[in-house]
Design an enzyme around this catalytic site. Structure first.
Site, PDB file in Angstrom:
ATOM      1  N   CYS A   1      -5.486  36.994 -34.097  1.00 26.79           N
ATOM      2  CA  CYS A   1      -5.878  35.659 -33.623  1.00 26.79           C
ATOM      3  C   CYS A   1      -5.852  34.567 -34.685  1.00 26.79           C
ATOM      4  CB  CYS A   1      -7.265  35.719 -33.003  1.00 26.79           C
ATOM      5  SG  CYS A   1      -7.287  36.640 -31.479  1.00 26.79           S
TER       6      CYS A   1
ATOM      7  N   LYS B   1      -9.854  44.509 -40.538  1.00 28.94           N
ATOM      8  CA  LYS B   1     -11.304  44.510 -40.680  1.00 28.94           C
ATOM      9  C   LYS B   1     -11.785  45.879 -40.205  1.00 28.94           C
ATOM     10  CE  LYS B   1     -13.133  42.715 -36.509  1.00 28.94           C
ATOM     11  NZ  LYS B   1     -13.742  41.630 -35.776  1.00 28.94           N
TER      12      LYS B   1
HETATM   13  C1  UDX Z   1     -11.408  36.420 -33.979  1.00 27.52           C
HETATM   14  C2  UDX Z   1     -12.463  35.429 -33.462  1.00 27.52           C
HETATM   15  O1  UDX Z   1     -13.648  35.548 -34.241  1.00 27.52           O
HETATM   16  C3  UDX Z   1     -12.736  35.655 -31.991  1.00 27.52           C
HETATM   17  O2  UDX Z   1     -13.684  34.711 -31.509  1.00 27.52           O
HETATM   18  C4  UDX Z   1     -11.398  35.474 -31.280  1.00 27.52           C
HETATM   19  O3  UDX Z   1     -11.492  35.457 -29.955  1.00 27.52           O
HETATM   20  C5  UDX Z   1     -10.414  36.526 -31.773  1.00 27.52           C
HETATM   21  O4  UDX Z   1     -10.230  36.305 -33.178  1.00 27.52           O
HETATM   22  P1  UDX Z   1     -11.301  38.960 -34.704  1.00 27.52           P
HETATM   23  O5  UDX Z   1      -9.861  38.744 -35.012  1.00 27.52           O
HETATM   24  O6  UDX Z   1     -11.675  40.169 -33.922  1.00 27.52           O
HETATM   25  O7  UDX Z   1     -11.925  37.731 -33.897  1.00 27.52           O
HETATM   26  O8  UDX Z   1     -12.032  39.059 -36.106  1.00 27.52           O
HETATM   27  P2  UDX Z   1     -13.146  38.259 -36.914  1.00 27.52           P
HETATM   28  O9  UDX Z   1     -14.346  39.088 -36.997  1.00 27.52           O
HETATM   29  O10 UDX Z   1     -13.288  36.870 -36.438  1.00 27.52           O
HETATM   30  O11 UDX Z   1     -12.473  38.254 -38.370  1.00 27.52           O
HETATM   31  C6  UDX Z   1     -11.210  37.666 -38.601  1.00 27.52           C
HETATM   32  C7  UDX Z   1     -10.783  37.891 -40.031  1.00 27.52           C
HETATM   33  O12 UDX Z   1     -11.645  37.206 -40.945  1.00 27.52           O
HETATM   34  C8  UDX Z   1     -10.817  39.352 -40.455  1.00 27.52           C
HETATM   35  O13 UDX Z   1      -9.702  39.630 -41.272  1.00 27.52           O
HETATM   36  C9  UDX Z   1     -12.105  39.468 -41.264  1.00 27.52           C
HETATM   37  O14 UDX Z   1     -12.079  40.506 -42.216  1.00 27.52           O
HETATM   38  C10 UDX Z   1     -12.153  38.103 -41.919  1.00 27.52           C
HETATM   39  N1  UDX Z   1     -13.528  37.700 -42.259  1.00 27.52           N
HETATM   40  C11 UDX Z   1     -14.413  37.411 -41.274  1.00 27.52           C
HETATM   41  C12 UDX Z   1     -13.915  37.618 -43.591  1.00 27.52           C
HETATM   42  O15 UDX Z   1     -13.132  37.893 -44.520  1.00 27.52           O
HETATM   43  N2  UDX Z   1     -15.180  37.193 -43.882  1.00 27.52           N
HETATM   44  C13 UDX Z   1     -16.090  36.880 -42.925  1.00 27.52           C
HETATM   45  O16 UDX Z   1     -17.226  36.505 -43.280  1.00 27.52           O
HETATM   46  C14 UDX Z   1     -15.699  37.004 -41.575  1.00 27.52           C
END
Ligand code: UDX
Length: 434
Positions: free
Chosen positions: A262, A321
């Protein structure tokens, strides 16, 4: 309770279908991929998502959740159709590919037997749902109200996020409000906030939410690098930043960069929309992806700076993640590519859930292990890229006996540092100043 058909059984479709069935609706999930549907009928979930298998099993057992590839069957007597097909980025122009969505809508119009509302949960460019409404108005025999209802569920906590969202966004005509209220009656009773708005507003809420969260991650990653150069205590800094309620703690965890299906895709699309609308100031939005690409390169450079010899490097974590098997746009894969391009010859990888998907991308360019201890055998450097719980509780004494050089670089700041130091490891974390 409503009869609901869900088109598309990816993360959003399958999770939404299973959760709506669990809330009492009669749900039929459909997909053109007949193999996937056959597997789902046998309760084989095509991806890893905590508790989804149990939820699917429970609701298929009581006959509230069904699977079929026969769309006319699925559309019989439905009040609500949910479209959750993929809208992948088109490699030629960077725009969202809407062919699956258009196909799904054409099929709905062809097979519909009564008036219905069609909820679009696929992430679509701004204006798409208005175009779809015009299209169905011109072609459908039945009234078919298009609603934009973007989904904000995160992989790894998708069921919780569906059941307990911060808000539900409904873009479209208020004529359908009673259906929406029936579909989400449980959410309404629990006081979840609803926004009734235009379709375009709903579409932009989705893109701007993800862009904002990605910006927060890119921001803290830049600050983490700065903290390393200026000998600042990163942990205290983040705590102090997050405790400002205007900033908040969420999405303030530094890491190797963001990935997934996303954030990168949605950022590309929102930038495209600004360009399309001839906006000259899209500087911030454009910079987010750029910052993330640089972050991944920076991490690969850091690894090359500290790698003690040209021996084996152990990679712990391949998914973008934790708690998912998804490796799409995973920083781990990108970092591995950088290392391979820079003459690092031997990389041995382990991931609790992402190995099969990673193998499809990396093939025999790297070695794979069935356990983190096996991956660490004769290693000169261990790198933790994904924040899996398993990596938080490593037996450091056992690991010390296996590695060639006791050196670990933690890109998520999750390991038990004290335990590693006591076992004689050199430890580098984010925020460590060399
Ligand atoms: C995201 C959106 O949050 C969600 O609302 C949408 O509908 C789909 O995309 P997702 O891709 O499942 O969700 O993961 P998310 O938990 O948002 O993390 C995205 C990326 O950011 C990951 O690579 C994660 O490791 C990174 N991340 C997130 C960080 O490095 N630090 C953080 O504090 C949070």
């Amino acid at each position: 309770m409503l009869n609901v058909a869900v088109i598309g059984t990816g993360y959003v479709g399958l999770v939404s279908g299973a959760c709506l069935a669990d809330l009492g609706h009669n749900v039929v999930c459909t997909d053109k991929d007949t193999q996937k549907i056959d597997a789902l009928r046998g309760n084989a979930i095509p991806f890893y998502e905590p508790f989804l298998k149990e939820l699917v099993e429970k609701n298929t057992d009581i006959n509230r959740l069904k699977f079929t590839s026969n769309l006319p069957d699925a559309l019989r007597d439905v009040q609500v159709v949910i479209v959750a097909v993929g809208t992948p980025t088109n490699p030629n122009d960077g725009r969202a590919n809407l062919s699956f969505l258009n196909e799904a809508l054409d099929d709905v119009v062809r097979f519909l037997c009564n008036d219905t509302i069609v909820i679009i949960k696929s992430t679509v460019p701004i204006g798409t749902c208005d175009i779809l409404q015009k299209k169905v108005d011109n072609t459908s025999r039945y009234k078919c109200n298009i609603i934009s209802n973007p989904e904000f569920l995160c992989e790894g906590s998708a069921i919780h996020d569906f059941m307990y969202p911060d808000r539900i966004i409904i873009g479209g005509s208020l004529k359908s409000k009673h259906w929406i209220e029936a579909l989400y009656s449980d959410h309404l009773q629990r006081g979840i906030k609803f926004f009734y708005t235009s379709r375009t507003t709903a579409e932009l809420v989705k893109y701007s939410s993800n862009a904002f969260l990605a910006m927060k991650v890119a921001f803290i990653n830049e600050v983490a690098s700065l903290s390393e150069k200026t000998e600042v205590d990163l942990e205290t800094l983040i705590d102090a930043l997050g405790s400002d309620s205007r900033i908040g703690y969420k999405f303030l965890k530094p890491g190797p960069g963001f990935g997934g299906s996303c954030f990168p895709k949605d950022l590309e699309e929102i930038v495209n929309v600004t360009s399309h609308n001839l906006l000259s100031n899209n500087i911030l939005l454009t910079a987010i992806s750029h910052s993330n690409t640089e972050r991944i390169k920076e991490i690969a450079d850091n690894i090359l700076d500290i790698v003690p010899d040209f021996g084996l490097i152990t990679i712990l974590g391949l998914t973008y993640k934790a708690n998912t098997c998804d490796v799409r746009a995973s920083p781990a894969i990108e970092i591995i590519r950088h290392l391979l391009a820079r003459n690092i010859k031997r990389l041995k990888c382990y991931d609790p859930r992402g190995m099969a998907n990673a193998k499809k991308i990396l093939g025999n360019l790297v070695e794979y292990s069935e356990s983190l201890y096996d991956a660490a055998l004769n290693s000169s450097l261990i790198i933790v890229i994904t924040e899996w719980d398993e990596f938080k509780n490593i037996d450091t004494e056992k690991l010390r006996c296996l590695v060639k050089i006791p050196y670990i670089y933690d890109l998520r700041n999750i390991i038990n540092q004290q335990s590693f130091l006591s076992s004689g490891f050199r430890v580098k974390t984010l925020g460590t100043f060399a």
